[in-house]
Scaffold this motif. Structure first.
Motif, PDB file in Angstrom:
ATOM      1  N   GLU A 255       0.926  -1.266   0.224  1.00  0.00           N
ATOM      2  CA  GLU A 255      -0.068   0.074   0.065  1.00  0.00           C
ATOM      3  C   GLU A 255       0.866   1.146  -0.069  1.00  0.00           C
ATOM      4  OE1 GLU A 255      -3.120   0.242   0.004  1.00  0.00           O
ATOM      5  OE2 GLU A 255      -3.778  -1.894   0.484  1.00  0.00           O
ATOM      6  N   VAL A 256       0.276   2.255  -0.560  1.00  0.00           N
ATOM      7  CA  VAL A 256       1.002   3.619  -0.298  1.00  0.00           C
ATOM      8  C   VAL A 256       0.184   4.592   0.462  1.00  0.00           C
ATOM      9  CG1 VAL A 256       2.288   3.585  -2.466  1.00  0.00           C
ATOM     10  CG2 VAL A 256       0.167   4.439  -2.263  1.00  0.00           C
ATOM     11  N   LEU A 257       0.837   5.504   1.003  1.00  0.00           N
ATOM     12  CA  LEU A 257       0.137   6.368   2.088  1.00  0.00           C
ATOM     13  C   LEU A 257      -0.588   7.826   1.440  1.00  0.00           C
ATOM     14  CD1 LEU A 257       2.534   6.260   5.081  1.00  0.00           C
ATOM     15  CD2 LEU A 257       0.373   5.403   5.070  1.00  0.00           C
ATOM     16  N   MET A 258      -0.200   7.934   0.331  1.00  0.00           N
ATOM     17  CA  MET A 258      -0.707   9.151  -0.364  1.00  0.00           C
ATOM     18  C   MET A 258      -0.206   9.163  -2.060  1.00  0.00           C
ATOM     19  SD  MET A 258       2.772   9.733   0.296  1.00  0.00           S
ATOM     20  CE  MET A 258       4.050  10.186  -0.626  1.00  0.00           C
ATOM     21  N   ASN A 259      -1.029  10.022  -2.754  1.00  0.00           N
ATOM     22  CA  ASN A 259      -0.585  10.101  -4.162  1.00  0.00           C
ATOM     23  C   ASN A 259       0.694  10.922  -4.617  1.00  0.00           C
ATOM     24  OD1 ASN A 259      -1.780  12.508  -3.738  1.00  0.00           O
ATOM     25  ND2 ASN A 259      -3.149  12.505  -5.304  1.00  0.00           N
ATOM     26  N   GLN A 260       0.939  10.840  -5.600  1.00  0.00           N
ATOM     27  CA  GLN A 260       2.231  11.694  -5.876  1.00  0.00           C
ATOM     28  C   GLN A 260       1.923  13.067  -5.845  1.00  0.00           C
ATOM     29  OE1 GLN A 260       5.484  10.423  -6.890  1.00  0.00           O
ATOM     30  NE2 GLN A 260       6.137  12.587  -6.969  1.00  0.00           N
ATOM     31  N   GLU A 261       0.724  13.639  -6.131  1.00  0.00           N
ATOM     32  CA  GLU A 261       0.655  15.256  -5.981  1.00  0.00           C
ATOM     33  C   GLU A 261       0.625  15.648  -4.586  1.00  0.00           C
ATOM     34  OE1 GLU A 261      -1.320  12.995  -7.947  1.00  0.00           O
ATOM     35  OE2 GLU A 261      -0.128  13.067  -9.693  1.00  0.00           O
ATOM     36  N   GLY A 262       0.274  14.848  -3.844  1.00  0.00           N
ATOM     37  CA  GLY A 262       0.251  15.191  -2.227  1.00  0.00           C
ATOM     38  C   GLY A 262      -1.019  15.778  -1.933  1.00  0.00           C
ATOM     39  N   THR A 263      -2.054  15.322  -2.659  1.00  0.00           N
ATOM     40  CA  THR A 263      -3.346  15.960  -2.529  1.00  0.00           C
ATOM     41  C   THR A 263      -4.290  14.819  -1.771  1.00  0.00           C
ATOM     42  OG1 THR A 263      -3.779  15.303  -4.621  1.00  0.00           O
ATOM     43  CG2 THR A 263      -3.063  17.452  -4.285  1.00  0.00           C
ATOM     44  N   GLU A 264      -4.001  13.459  -1.885  1.00  0.00           N
ATOM     45  CA  GLU A 264      -4.915  12.713  -1.099  1.00  0.00           C
ATOM     46  C   GLU A 264      -3.952  11.814  -0.409  1.00  0.00           C
ATOM     47  OE1 GLU A 264      -7.356  10.284  -3.879  1.00  0.00           O
ATOM     48  OE2 GLU A 264      -7.625  11.873  -4.923  1.00  0.00           O
ATOM     49  N   THR A 265      -4.855  11.172   0.728  1.00  0.00           N
ATOM     50  CA  THR A 265      -3.943  10.207   1.507  1.00  0.00           C
ATOM     51  C   THR A 265      -4.786   9.000   1.591  1.00  0.00           C
ATOM     52  OG1 THR A 265      -5.043  10.974   3.631  1.00  0.00           O
ATOM     53  CG2 THR A 265      -3.072  11.793   3.088  1.00  0.00           C
ATOM     54  N   TYR A 266      -4.112   8.009   1.976  1.00  0.00           N
ATOM     55  CA  TYR A 266      -5.072   6.637   2.033  1.00  0.00           C
ATOM     56  C   TYR A 266      -4.926   5.859   3.432  1.00  0.00           C
ATOM     57  CZ  TYR A 266      -4.516   7.452  -2.935  1.00  0.00           C
ATOM     58  OH  TYR A 266      -4.191   8.151  -4.161  1.00  0.00           O
ATOM     59  N   PHE A 267      -5.195   6.748   4.463  1.00  0.00           N
ATOM     60  CA  PHE A 267      -4.793   6.018   5.544  1.00  0.00           C
ATOM     61  C   PHE A 267      -5.666   4.973   6.003  1.00  0.00           C
ATOM     62  CE2 PHE A 267      -2.934  10.613   7.096  1.00  0.00           C
ATOM     63  CZ  PHE A 267      -1.878  10.232   6.274  1.00  0.00           C
ATOM     64  N   ASP A 268      -7.129   5.107   5.645  1.00  0.00           N
ATOM     65  CA  ASP A 268      -7.795   4.176   6.443  1.00  0.00           C
ATOM     66  C   ASP A 268      -8.183   2.910   5.387  1.00  0.00           C
ATOM     67  OD1 ASP A 268      -9.141   5.415   4.298  1.00  0.00           O
ATOM     68  OD2 ASP A 268     -11.055   5.857   5.363  1.00  0.00           O
ATOM     69  N   LYS A 269      -7.282   2.635   4.354  1.00  0.00           N
ATOM     70  CA  LYS A 269      -7.450   1.560   3.530  1.00  0.00           C
ATOM     71  C   LYS A 269      -7.196   0.101   4.157  1.00  0.00           C
ATOM     72  CE  LYS A 269      -6.598   2.664  -1.428  1.00  0.00           C
ATOM     73  NZ  LYS A 269      -5.559   2.184  -2.552  1.00  0.00           N
ATOM     74  N   PRO A 270      -7.904  -0.749   3.992  1.00  0.00           N
ATOM     75  CA  PRO A 270      -7.736  -1.922   4.882  1.00  0.00           C
ATOM     76  C   PRO A 270      -6.359  -2.395   4.835  1.00  0.00           C
ATOM     77  CG  PRO A 270      -9.584  -2.540   3.191  1.00  0.00           C
ATOM     78  CD  PRO A 270      -9.067  -0.918   2.917  1.00  0.00           C
ATOM     79  N   GLY A 271      -5.655  -2.420   3.889  1.00  0.00           N
ATOM     80  CA  GLY A 271      -4.133  -2.884   3.881  1.00  0.00           C
ATOM     81  C   GLY A 271      -3.457  -2.102   4.817  1.00  0.00           C
ATOM     82  N   VAL A 272      -3.564  -0.948   4.981  1.00  0.00           N
ATOM     83  CA  VAL A 272      -2.758   0.130   5.647  1.00  0.00           C
ATOM     84  C   VAL A 272      -3.210  -0.077   7.101  1.00  0.00           C
ATOM     85  CG1 VAL A 272      -2.409   2.611   6.370  1.00  0.00           C
ATOM     86  CG2 VAL A 272      -2.807   1.877   4.197  1.00  0.00           C
ATOM     87  N   VAL A 273      -4.728  -0.409   7.431  1.00  0.00           N
ATOM     88  CA  VAL A 273      -4.954  -0.631   8.866  1.00  0.00           C
ATOM     89  C   VAL A 273      -4.303  -2.166   9.317  1.00  0.00           C
ATOM     90  CG1 VAL A 273      -7.011  -1.476  10.167  1.00  0.00           C
ATOM     91  CG2 VAL A 273      -7.257   0.396   8.610  1.00  0.00           C
ATOM     92  N   ALA A 274      -4.339  -3.096   8.177  1.00  0.00           N
ATOM     93  CA  ALA A 274      -3.750  -4.295   8.677  1.00  0.00           C
ATOM     94  C   ALA A 274      -2.027  -4.146   9.080  1.00  0.00           C
ATOM     95  CB  ALA A 274      -3.863  -5.182   7.579  1.00  0.00           C
ATOM     96  N   ALA A 275      -1.461  -3.009   8.278  1.00  0.00           N
ATOM     97  CA  ALA A 275       0.030  -3.060   8.604  1.00  0.00           C
ATOM     98  C   ALA A 275      -0.044  -2.221   9.970  1.00  0.00           C
ATOM     99  CB  ALA A 275       0.595  -1.840   7.633  1.00  0.00           C
ATOM    100  N   LEU A 276      -0.802  -1.403  10.401  1.00  0.00           N
ATOM    101  CA  LEU A 276      -0.634  -0.957  11.915  1.00  0.00           C
ATOM    102  C   LEU A 276      -1.252  -2.094  12.913  1.00  0.00           C
ATOM    103  CD1 LEU A 276      -0.159   1.199  13.632  1.00  0.00           C
ATOM    104  CD2 LEU A 276      -2.239   2.314  13.483  1.00  0.00           C
ATOM    105  N   GLU A 277      -1.970  -2.829  12.442  1.00  0.00           N
ATOM    106  CA  GLU A 277      -2.328  -3.965  13.461  1.00  0.00           C
ATOM    107  C   GLU A 277      -1.037  -5.039  13.607  1.00  0.00           C
ATOM    108  OE1 GLU A 277      -5.952  -5.390  11.464  1.00  0.00           O
ATOM    109  OE2 GLU A 277      -7.205  -4.132  12.576  1.00  0.00           O
ATOM    110  N   TYR A 278      -0.529  -5.254  12.535  1.00  0.00           N
ATOM    111  CA  TYR A 278       0.661  -6.081  12.596  1.00  0.00           C
ATOM    112  C   TYR A 278       1.862  -5.468  13.694  1.00  0.00           C
ATOM    113  CZ  TYR A 278       5.114  -8.575  11.472  1.00  0.00           C
ATOM    114  OH  TYR A 278       6.498  -9.319  11.899  1.00  0.00           O
ATOM    115  N   TRP A 279       1.960  -4.056  13.517  1.00  0.00           N
ATOM    116  CA  TRP A 279       3.024  -3.377  14.446  1.00  0.00           C
ATOM    117  C   TRP A 279       2.412  -3.490  15.872  1.00  0.00           C
ATOM    118  CZ3 TRP A 279       4.719   2.406  13.187  1.00  0.00           C
ATOM    119  CH2 TRP A 279       5.590   2.566  13.896  1.00  0.00           C
TER     120      TRP A 279
END
Lengths: 427, 290
Positions: A216-240
């Motif tokens: 997963e990535v956390l944002m788009n290249q333009e820096g105008t959008e973030t993807y913090f709540d995507k399931p894959g991102v949440v799963a990464a934090l759960e692993y941590w």
């Protein structure tokens, strides 16, 4: 004022001598630079500046150490607003959007005038350019760049019956090997931890590695959008979270960025994730056999790049820009980059650096020096958006709330995403 | 009005006054004005937005968190450091051996810069290699994660602050104690008053002017002194140890939002002014000056 700044600067006697003997046509450059990991990096920078001045007697460079990345930006911007001259600076690679919004910097494409310079502009690792590009132009030139790498204590691996040449490469291995590396005393108190991932200082950066490993990535290249709540991102934090709570290989709660290296050197943890910028210090201070490896992966390997880029300020004369450009070119040349990499642990910024005799010989005797470079093929950009400071804080707070058990990973990241979305709606 | 005397007086005041206006009053007015404006970036022209910034502030959960934290921080550090300062001052004022050494020992934390202190305490507090947990480990207790546990991070900051401040306030009390007339104490002893009674009825009331001065300074410091946050917690975990001034710094220099930072600053100025007014007008009447 200018004179005062000169006197107060840390640039040393060499440059002051240079100043007094220089011809009146000399160009003065002032540059701020940060140091984020401690060590004697200022001496290395001063040495490189001296060398440049010796080769270019008509340019004086006043290099001012300005604290951490945040401090360096504050000082450089304050200098610009107060009208005192700073023509270039090393600042956080992820400050690019903020600096552009302030109309503070110029694109390097506009300063390039001939083919050899064009070639130089294309001589860097593409992964290191990701945080330096916007709107199809290059605004930051990689200099003190790093990725996160895994430092591990080979003696402890041996003691735990693990192969010291086979550090964990997947999340499962990381957890299972970590468990074998934990040592407890008769009361059940932990004497030696399996691993530590720092969660203060730059938690979003460490998290960038875990998310990339989960594809997963956390944002788009333009820096105008973030993807913090995507399931894959949440799963990464759960692993941590699991590393501390479920697997018990890491202390629960926060792990301090600033003291982690000491924890590793004092053999309180078998593994640490940290910036490559620590490599030379660890090498000099470790009393045990240690190794450096790529971070383990889940769906893929991954680490964000990090660190500082060169920026040239708009508010400077054509002459000064030319001199600043020359200086940046010198500092990021293969020879200098190789010297810098060897002295600090930061990576060489282009393939050329690793083809120099300096680094070739160094990598041969000390293979960990090449790990950061090898990891570049799996690297992603560091979190960089508009309103970067706020967005970063939303994510940092969410990570800390989750790791300290105040919120679940999902709640924390959904919150952060909502806040980030609201602040980014204007862009 | 413009007699020669007046003119001379104004001329004498001029240097101090111009500095005060240039570096205190003018920036204050500018900050207040700025808190009513907004612009997309620092290079864009700003526009008047009325109380919009203050509405944002009311809706900002972090703002309320830092206000709450600052309240507990002041409550936790001010009375404790004052009480400790009085105890230490009474101790080093008595006729025991090596008083100058003892005075120096108590005063040392004050001499050290806050940043230095914080860097040292960062390692004291460190969970695995830190001094505190190693000492606790000796007696078989597994120490907490002092700066990383949201429930105790702020308290850990308070402990360090008290350690740092008490010695400084002690100096004021020591100076005050040495101006007190020994006759009073001799008389009290002659009457057979207990030590505690002497302290409660004579020493403490006579120290009240000093206490007021120290109290104002201590409360101001509780809001003004955030150097250690940069090193120790950066306001974390999740703002549990964030304080108002540090949040202002973050807003201005990390978020690059000088307008909201100005708004927060106005709140801070108003709070401090209010506290000072209460102290000077309410407490002052109840204090005995000679």
């Amino acid at each position: 004022m200018k004179k005062l700044t000169k006197c107060l600067s840390t640039v040393g006697i060499a440059s002051i001598l240079g100043l007094s003997s220089a011809a009146s046509a000399a160009t003065d450059l002032t540059m701020y630079y940060p140091v984020a990991v401690g060590g004697s990096l200022t001496k290395v920078v001063d040495g490189m500046v001296d060398k440049f001045e010796a080769e270019n007697p008509d340019i004086n460079v006043n290099a001012i150490y300005a604290g951490n990345y945040n401090d360096a930006r504050v000082k450089a911007l304050a200098a610009l607003q107060s009208g005192s001259p700073a023509q270039l600076s090393v600042m956080f690679s992820i400050d690019i959007h903020a600096l552009r919004n302030l109309e503070a910097i110029v694109a390097f494409d506009d300063l390039v005038s001939n083919d050899s310079e064009k070639k130089w502009l294309n001589s860097f690792y593409p992964a290191l350019m990701e945080n330096g590009k916007a709107d199809g132009k290059t605004w930051g030139i990689p200099f003190q760049r790093s990725t996160i790498v895994m430092y591990y204590n080979k003696d402890m691996f041996r003691a735990a019956g693990l192969d010291p040449e086979k550090p964990p490469t997947t999340w499962e291995e990381f957890a299972s090997m970590g468990k074998k590396l934990v040592k407890k005393d008769s009361n059940g108190a932990v004497q030696q931890w399996g691993a530590m991932i720092p969660s203060t200082g730059y938690p979003y950066w460490m998290f960038g590695a875990l998310t990339k490993q989960n594809s997963e990535v956390l944002m788009n290249q333009e820096g105008t959008e973030t993807y913090f709540d995507k399931p894959g991102v949440v799963a990464a934090l759960e692993y941590w979270q699991d590393l501390g709570n479920k697997h018990g290989i890491m202390p629960k709660g926060m792990i301090e960025w600033g003291t982690l290296r000491q924890n590793f050197l004092d053999q309180k943890t078998a593994i640490m994730w940290h910036s490559t910028g620590n490599l030379t210090t660890v090498k000099n201070k470790a009393s045990f056999d240690f190794g450096v490896a790529k971070l383990p992966g889940n769906k893929e390997l991954g680490s964000p790049t990090g660190g500082g880029n060169f920026y040239i300020f708009k508010k400077s004369s054509a002459e000064e820009k030319k001199a600043a450009f020359k200086f940046v070119k010198f500092m990021t040349s293969s020879e200098q980059s190789a010297h810098w990499s060897k002295s600090t642990g930061y990576m060489g910024v282009g393939p050329g650096a690793y083809e120099t005799e300096t680094l070739k010989a160094y990598v041969k005797t000390f293979p960990p020096a090449a790990v950061a470079r090898d990891q570049l093929t799996h690297a992603t950009a560091e979190l960089s958006t508009h309103e970067a400071g706020r967005v970063r804080k939303y994510l940092d707070d969410a990570i800390q709330a989750a790791l300290t058990g105040q919120l679940s990973a999902k709640e924390a990241l959904t919150d952060a995403q909502k806040q980030a979305k609201s602040i980014l709606r204007r862009y | 009005m413009f007699s020669r005397f007046n003119l001379k007086a104004w001329l004498l005041l001029l240097p101090a006054l111009s500095f005060l206006i240039a570096f205190t009053h003018w920036p204050t007015l500018k900050t207040i004005w700025r808190s009513f404006t907004w612009a997309k970036s620092d290079v864009a022209p700003s526009q008047f937005v009325g109380v919009e910034n203050y509405q944002i502030l009311v809706d900002d959960p972090i703002f309320w968190k830092v206000i709450e934290n600052n309240f507990w921080y002041a409550l936790g550090t001010v009375p404790t450091s004052i009480a400790l300062a009085i105890i230490m001052a009474l101790w080093v004022n008595s006729k025991i051996h090596c008083t100058s050494l003892l005075r120096l020992a108590f005063f040392t934390p004050t001499i050290l810069p806050m940043i230095t202190v914080a860097n040292i305490w960062l390692f004291f507090y460190s969970p695995n290699i830190g001094l505190f947990n190693q000492l606790l480990g000796l007696v078989g207790i597994e120490g907490p994660n002092w700066l990383g546990d949201p429930d105790i991070a702020l308290s850990s900051l308070m402990v360090m602050t008290v350690w740092k401040e008490a010695g400084f306030f002690m100096i004021f009390y020591l100076a005050a104690l040495q101006t007190l007339s020994p006759d009073l104490f001799d008389a009290a002893k002659l009457e057979g008053a207990s030590t505690w009674r002497i302290f409660r009825k004579i020493t403490f009331p006579l120290l009240m002017p000093t206490t007021l001065f120290v109290l104002i300074n201590a409360i101001l410091n509780a809001f003004k002194l955030v150097d250690h946050l940069f090193i120790l917690t950066k306001g974390g975990p999740n703002n549990e140890s964030n304080l108002l001034l540090y949040y202002i710094y973050e807003t201005a220099f990390s978020f690059l939002d000088s307008y909201y930072a100005a708004t927060l600053t106005v709140v801070m100025l108003a709070t401090l002014a209010l506290i000072a007014l209460v102290q000077i007008f309410v407490l002052d009447r109840r204090i005995h000056y000679r």
